[in-house]
Design an enzyme around this catalytic site. Structure first.
Site: not given
Ligand code: AMP
Length: 177
Positions: A64, A101
């Site tokens: 995205r 996780e």
């Molecule tokens: P992080 O690495 O944990 O910051 O996760 C970020 C990535 O996971 C991004 O590319 C987001 O598109 C996706 N992502 C994580 N959590 C969500 C959520 N609650 N809703 C949508 N996309 C998420």
């Protein structure tokens, strides 16, 4: 008073509970893409803090991040560089792993996409733990580039992205807590 961009985004973004797995509240940005005026306003607002900062490349995170990174790169007159999940890039690339996780994931960038003369902006839709953005930052550093900061549409304030990305300029348009 007319609603702010953050308020309009908060009403447009759709919450999908338990997707892709139980306990996750997925922030669905597709309604924003369906609204041409709002989508244009969002990408202009994402680019605005970085105008005149000498950004040479936008690193857009699969998948995205690609949707927002393209218009942001065009606003900034910068090159667009896809940062892809493991195994998708056809040419010589570097890889950074990051913890999930359960288990781990990896992001990759073409080795010739940026170099020591580059100043990059990292773009994605959502910041949660910050792990994907931090791994992308390490990719840029491994190729000698500078990282000006990170621009996202949404941040999840109850997750530890601020700690993961301490010391990095992060600009977000709407925060959920
Ligand atoms: P992080 O690495 O944990 O910051 O996760 C970020 C990535 O996971 C991004 O590319 C987001 O598109 C996706 N992502 C994580 N959590 C969500 C959520 N609650 N809703 C949508 N996309 C998420």
């Amino acid at each position: 008073m007319p609603p702010t961009l953050a308020q309009r985004l908060a009403s447009s973004i759709r919450d999908v509970p338990d997707f892709p797995k139980p306990g996750v509240m997925f922030k669905d940005i597709t309604p924003v893409l369906h609204d041409p005026a709002l989508f244009a306003e969002v990408t202009a607002a994402m680019a605005r803090p970085w105008q005149g900062k000498g950004i040479t490349h936008v690193l857009a995170i699969e998948s995205r991040g690609f949707l927002f990174g393209g218009p942001v790169a065009q606003h900034l007159g910068a090159s667009l560089v896809p940062v892809r999940k493991a195994g998708k890039l056809p040419h010589t690339h570097v890889t950074e792993h990051y913890a999930l996780e359960y288990g781990e994931d990896a992001v990759e960038i073409h080795s010739d996409a940026i170099d020591a003369k580059s100043l990059v902006l990292i773009v994605d839709d959502v910041l949660a733990t910050g792990g994907t953005a931090a791994a992308t930052r390490r990719l840029a550093h491994r190729l000698g580039a500078g990282v000006a900061g990170i621009a996202v549409v949404i941040d999840l304030a109850f997750l530890p992205w601020r700690r993961t990305l301490a010391g990095v300029q992060v600009e977000t348009l709407v925060s959920f807590s």
